[in-house]
Design a protein around this motif. Structure first.
Motif, mmCIF file in Angstrom:
data_model
loop_
_atom_site.group_PDB
_atom_site.id
_atom_site.type_symbol
_atom_site.label_atom_id
_atom_site.label_comp_id
_atom_site.label_asym_id
_atom_site.label_seq_id
_atom_site.Cartn_x
_atom_site.Cartn_y
_atom_site.Cartn_z
ATOM 1 N N LEU B 451 0.849 -1.194 0.000
ATOM 2 C CA LEU B 451 0.000 0.000 0.000
ATOM 3 C C LEU B 451 0.888 1.250 0.000
ATOM 4 C CD1 LEU B 451 -2.800 1.352 0.139
ATOM 5 C CD2 LEU B 451 -2.623 1.248 2.630
ATOM 6 N N GLY B 452 1.942 1.191 0.783
ATOM 7 C CA GLY B 452 2.879 2.315 0.820
ATOM 8 C C GLY B 452 3.481 2.551 -0.553
ATOM 9 N N GLU B 453 3.856 1.462 -1.197
ATOM 10 C CA GLU B 453 4.439 1.514 -2.528
ATOM 11 C C GLU B 453 3.444 2.134 -3.522
ATOM 12 O OE1 GLU B 453 7.556 0.088 -3.233
ATOM 13 O OE2 GLU B 453 7.344 1.007 -5.229
ATOM 14 N N LEU B 454 2.202 1.680 -3.354
ATOM 15 C CA LEU B 454 1.146 2.143 -4.250
ATOM 16 C C LEU B 454 0.954 3.654 -4.122
ATOM 17 C CD1 LEU B 454 -1.050 1.038 -6.213
ATOM 18 C CD2 LEU B 454 -2.586 0.940 -4.265
ATOM 19 N N ILE B 455 0.864 4.075 -2.858
ATOM 20 C CA ILE B 455 0.658 5.506 -2.630
ATOM 21 C C ILE B 455 1.850 6.287 -3.156
ATOM 22 C CG2 ILE B 455 0.371 7.286 -0.856
ATOM 23 C CD1 ILE B 455 -1.101 5.099 0.812
ATOM 24 N N ALA B 456 3.046 5.738 -2.934
ATOM 25 C CA ALA B 456 4.248 6.410 -3.421
ATOM 26 C C ALA B 456 4.233 6.510 -4.949
ATOM 27 C CB ALA B 456 5.483 5.663 -2.929
ATOM 28 N N SER B 457 3.776 5.432 -5.582
ATOM 29 C CA SER B 457 3.749 5.433 -7.048
ATOM 30 C C SER B 457 2.774 6.468 -7.570
ATOM 31 C CB SER B 457 3.320 4.055 -7.570
ATOM 32 O OG SER B 457 4.192 3.078 -7.102
ATOM 33 N N ILE B 458 1.662 6.586 -6.898
ATOM 34 C CA ILE B 458 0.677 7.578 -7.332
ATOM 35 C C ILE B 458 1.242 8.969 -7.121
ATOM 36 C CG2 ILE B 458 -1.608 8.539 -6.902
ATOM 37 C CD1 ILE B 458 -2.404 5.634 -6.038
ATOM 38 N N LYS B 459 1.831 9.140 -5.935
ATOM 39 C CA LYS B 459 2.361 10.460 -5.630
ATOM 40 C C LYS B 459 3.458 10.860 -6.609
ATOM 41 C CE LYS B 459 2.991 12.617 -1.877
ATOM 42 N NZ LYS B 459 3.427 13.020 -0.516
ATOM 43 N N SER B 460 4.248 9.878 -6.998
ATOM 44 C CA SER B 460 5.345 10.186 -7.917
ATOM 45 C C SER B 460 4.831 10.336 -9.340
ATOM 46 C CB SER B 460 6.394 9.084 -7.851
ATOM 47 O OG SER B 460 5.846 7.898 -8.400
ATOM 48 N N GLY B 461 3.568 10.028 -9.529
ATOM 49 C CA GLY B 461 3.008 10.165 -10.863
ATOM 50 C C GLY B 461 3.275 8.969 -11.742
ATOM 51 N N THR B 462 3.871 7.951 -11.195
ATOM 52 C CA THR B 462 4.143 6.750 -11.972
ATOM 53 C C THR B 462 2.835 6.193 -12.515
ATOM 54 O OG1 THR B 462 5.903 6.322 -10.435
ATOM 55 C CG2 THR B 462 5.283 4.524 -11.898
ATOM 56 N N ILE B 463 1.862 6.172 -11.662
ATOM 57 C CA ILE B 463 0.537 5.742 -12.104
ATOM 58 C C ILE B 463 -0.469 6.786 -11.658
ATOM 59 C CG2 ILE B 463 0.929 3.251 -12.182
ATOM 60 C CD1 ILE B 463 -0.240 3.178 -9.323
ATOM 61 N N SER B 464 -1.584 6.742 -12.271
ATOM 62 C CA SER B 464 -2.625 7.688 -11.882
ATOM 63 C C SER B 464 -3.391 7.118 -10.704
ATOM 64 C CB SER B 464 -3.587 7.910 -13.040
ATOM 65 O OG SER B 464 -4.308 6.717 -13.273
ATOM 66 N N GLY B 465 -4.150 7.957 -10.039
ATOM 67 C CA GLY B 465 -4.964 7.512 -8.910
ATOM 68 C C GLY B 465 -5.949 6.447 -9.345
ATOM 69 N N LYS B 466 -6.447 6.603 -10.549
ATOM 70 C CA LYS B 466 -7.461 5.650 -11.003
ATOM 71 C C LYS B 466 -6.852 4.267 -11.193
ATOM 72 C CE LYS B 466 -11.482 5.484 -13.884
ATOM 73 N NZ LYS B 466 -11.426 4.098 -14.259
ATOM 74 N N ILE B 467 -5.706 4.251 -11.871
ATOM 75 C CA ILE B 467 -5.002 2.973 -12.036
ATOM 76 C C ILE B 467 -4.665 2.408 -10.662
ATOM 77 C CG2 ILE B 467 -2.888 1.879 -12.898
ATOM 78 C CD1 ILE B 467 -4.621 2.637 -15.177
ATOM 79 N N GLY B 468 -4.235 3.305 -9.790
ATOM 80 C CA GLY B 468 -3.886 2.886 -8.436
ATOM 81 C C GLY B 468 -5.037 2.157 -7.768
ATOM 82 N N LYS B 469 -6.213 2.662 -7.964
ATOM 83 C CA LYS B 469 -7.390 2.052 -7.350
ATOM 84 C C LYS B 469 -7.613 0.651 -7.913
ATOM 85 C CE LYS B 469 -11.624 4.023 -5.582
ATOM 86 N NZ LYS B 469 -12.423 5.248 -5.566
ATOM 87 N N GLU B 470 -7.434 0.539 -9.224
ATOM 88 C CA GLU B 470 -7.599 -0.784 -9.850
ATOM 89 C C GLU B 470 -6.594 -1.765 -9.286
ATOM 90 O OE1 GLU B 470 -7.337 -0.358 -14.068
ATOM 91 O OE2 GLU B 470 -9.092 0.985 -14.098
ATOM 92 N N ILE B 471 -5.366 -1.269 -9.206
ATOM 93 C CA ILE B 471 -4.314 -2.140 -8.669
ATOM 94 C C ILE B 471 -4.637 -2.534 -7.236
ATOM 95 C CG2 ILE B 471 -1.882 -2.189 -7.949
ATOM 96 C CD1 ILE B 471 -1.257 -0.433 -10.338
ATOM 97 N N LEU B 472 -5.134 -1.560 -6.473
ATOM 98 C CA LEU B 472 -5.458 -1.816 -5.071
ATOM 99 C C LEU B 472 -6.411 -2.998 -4.936
ATOM 100 C CD1 LEU B 472 -5.331 -0.692 -2.057
ATOM 101 C CD2 LEU B 472 -7.567 0.265 -2.575
ATOM 102 N N PHE B 473 -7.464 -2.997 -5.719
ATOM 103 C CA PHE B 473 -8.445 -4.079 -5.592
ATOM 104 C C PHE B 473 -7.849 -5.422 -5.978
ATOM 105 C CE2 PHE B 473 -11.448 -0.599 -5.229
ATOM 106 C CZ PHE B 473 -12.286 -1.093 -4.234
#
Lengths: 616, 572
Positions: B451-473
């Motif tokens: 989850l930390g990695e995910l949030i970091a990736s979103i924050k860094s712009g590596t992925i968008s929040g929307k993609i992040g949500k998909e990945i999260l699920f």
């Protein structure tokens, strides 16, 4: 089943809900105030003056008493070391606190006069004949069973006899045949007081409420006995839950004293004492809450040992007063008693109050030696408890104790008198504490899970009727007293105060035992009395515990061994004296007791009832 | 009435000894008729917590009165064996399956203390900021009841293991919020009793002794609470504490946490209680006020108290104050009211005295220090720490409520510094997922590190929040790593190449706006579009780069890619 008690049952039981309203049932001949008056009276600290007076009087006795010199039968025992000491005795007494010098034993009763060897260890003899294959365990068992068959109708020491004695004996024989190791108590026939749980036999504690109750486990002491190869012969009679001093309080039967069948064996372990005395078994287990091993030992002329509190696990002992109860040992010799103690002692993880102290092997105390050559107990400091040879104690019993003291002196002991100022406080404190704890410990007999249950259509009367029908009158009285003493508003005046007395008693014993190696006293203020004599006088019966209860309050070990006779019955009645030691110093008591017993001559403590002698 | 009594116990493999009991059923039987009478009140005014006809006048009256509330909480310890024997305890076992001579109170059986009980008591005592008794003891509390095998309960009377502590808590924002400190009078160790099962026709009751001898800690609060919600929040804090400490599962439904409530009211400004003084703590005599039992949830604690306050205030205001008597009342969940269970006739005398079968409990300083150093961070410390991080009280209460959630959060933020984002993800999608799937935070496949990695990736712009949500699920359902997931789906590589600058302040997330930019780029590059539609799909990256350039790097990469693909493929 009708116990004839249903009529008055309900009012008694109502106490469990509303204690302070209930007064003692009228006409008991004993009231709680009597006990209270003991407690509230000032301790007699001013004894010293009295003692001085008495000393003078006793010295007068010495001058006038025709028995002041050894009776002739003593002179006939050439090896008695006492004779050598006689000349210097008077000299000694002038330099020490004067002990009434009555340098003879109460062995003047003719029937006991026959010279007999000192008691040998029956366990040792039996083991020797088993291992040398001179006799089989089955043969030995049959001897005992025959003797039980002959004597039991008169004595009634057993409530239940094991069906497995011969089977167990056969097993030992097979082991010996195969040259297998057998335990130190292999083939030893042990009687077990019926308040000690045995899985293969009923354990009723002498009460109707546990009639037919069979525990699902062996008490730790019994388990250890079995592991040592002992054979449990049966369950011995007792006062219900150990509450009594005569064994008349059993719900099932009255046990007779083997020395005189019209007399009580003492109690509450009367069955165990009588069984050993009549050689129905080799040794037996009793329990001692206020003297229940030592007093019957004295009455029946056997050795009785109350170990230090915590030395023997109480797991499986039906609780009477948990802070005072100990499992004790009976034997016909000190060696047997000590061997039995060794087998059952030690820490038990099932009893949080059992001690983790190492148990010394007492056997070293029983090495046979020639005691005639020197003073085997040279330098041992012996204190005679002054308060126990006072008024209220049979003069003949006092004489016997003096005799025992003299004998110890001849063995090299330094005998002095000591005073335990709190001594007289012990009895009322004991009865308050024991009753209080018993009122709690006996709550579990409610008829719900085991034991006899009364038929009733609602809970309160189910409890009330089950208990009213199940308990005897002495038990009910003690439950009432204990419930009263623990009630709100009374706790401080009774229970708490009694605990303070207990501390006082412990302190005064500690002080006396710092000055002395052992303390001695009579085991009971009288010898065995007639059946029925004190049945309706509970206070007189309670007073008979005066010699022993203090030791329980202090948790100390004490050994009672026969030291003489007084007139009574066909062959005289045995008198026991009590030796009290420091906590966990059973070894010293056994050593002194053994030497005392082996050098005591002219006394045979085999009751006339045992016609076939006790060779085995 | 003809009644039959059966007693018995099933011979089970665990029971290795020949038993004195006749095996009949799993339970003992005895009659239980007169002991639990529930008398219906006749003269007392009928009250319903929900009745709003009276509520307006009642509200007015209520403001003139003050309620004094104290709680006694029993916590069942999660030790492997019972307090004084080696029987296990498992909730819901066959009746009388886990019993032995000791917990059944057979003659001759003796208790031996389970040392874990002391450890748990010390842990809780320290956590409740109590003073510990270095020399305490056990006492016997004596009364007769069929579920009490020995006729006494081993408990602690005058020297409890811990005394004089307090708990701090924060009331929920929706109830007005605020910090509270409630005093703890004492904590003591005792054993539980068995259970009675009353039969339908009432002619007999059955006894199950599985629970007999299970260790309990009783926590007695000072009468410091004034409202139902305060009491309920106090109970909830106790539950949090015992769960944090691992001394109990704190489950109210199973009876692992039981609350008895003492309530009395007095006119504001008056020092005397509605019923006689002394709310708690003097255990030799029963407490002298209205006690409510049978509270199986925090909301029952709250509602029963509110009902009881209303009932007592109404009686007072109508001049029937004398009808408020010392009694035990039962909360009836169905009717939402309290009813008399038993009136106390005089005072019960439990005849406490020191338990002679157990030695004194002696604690050493080293032992206590050891236990203290092994304590986890407690809820109050966590809340204060989260508060310093700048989280809102709502977030704080949510996160600190469950130690596992708090740990998850703490591990997450160790990986990525954005506490607010981490809290939002946990309280939002993750909490919703857990609720739907009925999973605890430890049961979902997502690890806090990811989850930390995910949030970091979103924050860094590596992925968008929307993609992040998909990945999260996907991560919650299947597990795996964020990096693996990104690679597998080939989601954002192009962007990484083209737009390595991660920091964007005003991200464009409006699909319409992005759509316009995409349209513009497509229109400007007809040649590339033809090539793309001819099969050269790698050109997607070129287009994406152009759009990003056009947006000055502000377009949300996830949205951009999505819209771009749609438009390139000719949809819409």
């Amino acid at each position: 089943m009708d116990y004839g008690l249903t009529g008055d049952s309900s009012p008694l039981i109502s106490i469990y809900r509303r204690i302070p309203d209930v007064a003692m049932p009228p006409g008991r001949g004993f009231s709680f105030r009597d006990l209270y008056s003991y407690l509230s009276s000032e301790p007699e600290y001013g004894v010293s003056k009295n003692v001085e007076d008495k000393t003078v009087k006793l010295e007068d006795d010495l001058l006038t008493d025709p028995h002041s010199f050894p009776p002739t039968e003593m002179l006939s025992s050439v090896q008695n070391p006492r004779i050598l000491l006689l000349q210097c005795r008077r000299h000694h007494h002038r330099h020490r606190l004067p002990l009434p010098p009555k340098p003879y034993l109460q062995t003047t009763i003719s029937s006991s006069l026959h010279t007999s060897p000192p008691p040998a260890s029956q366990i040792g003899t039996l083991r020797k004949s088993l291992l040398s294959r001179e006799k089989t365990a089955v043969e030995l068992a049959e001897t005992y069973l025959t003797r039980i068959r002959l004597t039991e109708p008169q004595l009634k020491s057993f409530l239940h006899l094991s069906d497995n004695v011969l089977r167990d004996a056969g097993e030992i024989d097979r082991k010996i045949e195969r040259n297998e190791e057998v335990g130190p108590l292999a083939g030893v026939f042990v009687g077990v007081k019926d308040n000690i749980c045995t899985a293969d036999m009923p354990s009723t504690a002498g009460s109707r409420i546990l009639e037919g109750y069979r525990p699902p486990f062996d008490a730790t002491a019994v388990r250890k006995l079995r592991e040592s190869g002992a054979i449990v012969v049966g369950k011995t009679n007792l006062d219900e839950f150990g509450m009594g001093s005569t064994t008349e309080g059993s719900a099932y039967q009255v046990t007779a004293n083997p020395w005189d069948l019209s007399r009580v064996p003492g109690g509450s372990s009367g069955g165990s004492a009588a069984a050993v005395s009549a050689r129905q078994c080799v040794v037996s287990l009793g329990s001692d809450t206020g003297g229940s091993v030592r007093q019957p030992a004295s009455f029946c002329g056997v050795v009785g040992l109350k170990p230090t509190y915590g030395r023997v696990s109480r797991f499986g002992l039906v609780a009477y007063a948990s802070s005072l109860d100990v499992i004790g040992c009976f034997g016909s010799s000190v060696a047997d008693t000590g061997t039995l103690l060794y087998a059952i002692s030690g820490h038990d993880k099932l009893d949080a109050t059992s001690s983790k102290r190492e148990v010394p092997n007492f056997a070293s105390a029983f090495i046979t030696q020639d005691f005639s050559e020197s003073k085997p107990l040279k330098g041992l400091r012996v204190g005679v408890i002054r308060e126990t040879i006072d008024s209220g104690v049979d003069p003949e019993v006092i004489s016997s104790i003096h005799g025992a003291a003299s004998h110890l002196e001849e063995l090299g002991c330094i005998v002095t008198e000591v005073s335990l100022p709190s001594f007289s406080l012990g009895l009322p404190a004991y009865y308050i504490l024991a009753s209080s704890e018993s009122s709690s410990n006996l709550s579990r007999y409610d008829g719900i899970r085991y034991g006899n249950q009364a038929v009733s259509d609602e809970l309160a009367s189910l409890y009330g009727d089950s208990r009213a029908q199940g308990f005897g009158s002495e038990v009910k009285m003690r439950i009432l007293m204990g419930t009263y003493a623990l009630s709100a508003g009374y706790y401080d005046a009774y229970y708490k105060r009694a605990q303070q007395v207990r501390t006082l008693v412990q302190k005064s014993f500690k002080a006396a035992l710092d000055e002395n190696d052992i303390l001695i006293s009579p085991a009971a203020p009288s010898v065995a009395y007639k059946i029925g004599e004190k049945k309706n006088d509970p206070l007189a019966m309670y007073a008979g515990d005066i010699m022993t209860v203090n030791v329980n309050l202090a948790g100390l070990p004490a050994l009672v061994l026969p030291c003489g006779f007084v007139e009574g019955g066909s062959a005289g009645l045995p008198v026991g004296f009590q030796m009290i030691g420091a906590a966990f110093d059973e070894e010293k008591l056994l050593k002194v007791g053994h030497i005392f017993e082996q050098t005591l001559q002219g006394c045979s403590f085999v009751p006339p009832l045992v016609a076939d002698g006790f060779a085995c | 009435m003809a009644l039959t009594f059966f007693r018995g116990i099933q011979t089970r493999p665990i029971w290795l000894y020949p038993s004195a009991f006749v095996a009949t059923k799993h339970v003992f039987y005895c009659t239980m008729k007169s002991t639990q009478t529930q008398t219906l009140e006749k003269q007392q005014p009928e009250l319903k917590a929900s009745a709003n006809t009276q509520s307006k006048t009642l509200d007015n009256i209520l403001t003139d009165y003050e309620a004094i509330i104290g709680l006694e909480t029993h916590v069942q310890l999660s030790t492997q064996t019972k307090a004084f024997c080696s029987c296990p305890y498992n909730y819901g076992s066959q009746p009388n399956a886990t019993v032995c001579p000791i917990c059944m109170g057979l003659p001759g059986a003796l208790p031996v203390l389970n040392s874990k009980v002391i450890e748990h008591a010390v842990r809780l005592g320290l956590a409740l900021n109590c003073k510990l008794s270095y020399n305490s003891k056990f006492d016997r509390k004596q009364y007769f009841y069929p579920d009490l095998p020995k006729g006494y309960q081993i408990s602690q009377f005058d020297i409890p293991i811990a005394t004089g502590g307090y708990v701090d808590l924060d009331l929920p924002v929706e109830f007005g919020g605020g910090h509270r400190r409630f005093g703890i009078t004492r904590v003591h160790m005792e054993e539980d009793a068995g259970k009675l099962l009353h039969t339908g026709n009432g002619s007999y009751s059955q006894v199950d002794l599985n629970r007999a001898g299970v260790p309990l800690l009783e926590i007695v609060s000072e009468p410091d609470m004034r409202t139902g919600i305060e009491a309920a929040e106090y109970a909830a804090e106790v539950q949090r504490l015992v769960r944090y400490l691992g001394v109990s599962n704190g489950n109210m439904q199973e009876g692992s946490l039981r609350c008895d409530v003492n309530v009395s009211v007095r006119p504001i400004g008056q020092l005397e209680f509605g019923t006689k003084e002394r709310l708690s703590c003097f255990h030799n005599l029963d407490e002298e006020n209205v006690e409510i039992k049978n509270l199986n949830s925090f909301s029952a604690v709250q509602r029963s108290i509110d009902f009881e306050i209303s009932r007592q205030v109404l009686l007072h205001s109508q001049g029937h104050g004398d009808q408020i008597v010392q009694e035990t009342r039962l909360w009836e969940e169905g009717a939402q009211k309290t009813v008399t269970m038993r009136k106390k006739e005089g005072l019960a005398d439990y005849r406490y005295f020191p338990e002679p079968d157990l030695p004194e409990v002696v604690l050493t300083k080293e032992y206590v220090d050891d236990v203290r150093s092994s304590l986890p961070e407690l809820p109050e410390m966590k809340r204060r720490r989260y508060e310093k991080m700048g989280l809102s009280m709502q977030d704080i209460l949510f996160l600190a409520n469950d130690m596992n959630v708090a740990d998850f959060f703490d591990t997450t933020i160790a990986k990525c510094a954005d506490v607010k984002l981490a809290a939002n993800w946990i309280m939002g999608d993750i909490a919703a997922y857990m609720k739907n799937e009925k999973l605890s935070i430890n049961e979902i496949k997502l690890t806090p590190q990811e989850l930390g990695e995910l949030i970091a990736s979103i924050k860094s712009g590596t992925i968008s929040g929307k993609i992040g949500k998909e990945i999260l699920f996907e991560l919650m359902a299947k597990g795996g790593t964020v990096k693996g997931m990104i690679k597998e789906k080939d989601l954002v590589q192009a962007i990484i190449e083209i737009n390595p600058v991660p920091v964007r302040k005003e991200e464009i997330v409006d699909p319409l706006e992005i759509g316009k930019l995409v349209d513009k780029v497509i229109a400007e590059n007809p040649k590339q579009l033809e090539q793309y539609r001819g099969g050269k799909t790698k050109l997607q990256g070129y287009f994406a780069g152009q759009v990003m350039k056009e947006s000055k790097g502000k377009a949300n990469p996830g949205l951009l890619n999505k819209i771009l693909v749609e438009k390139l493929n000719g949809k819409s």
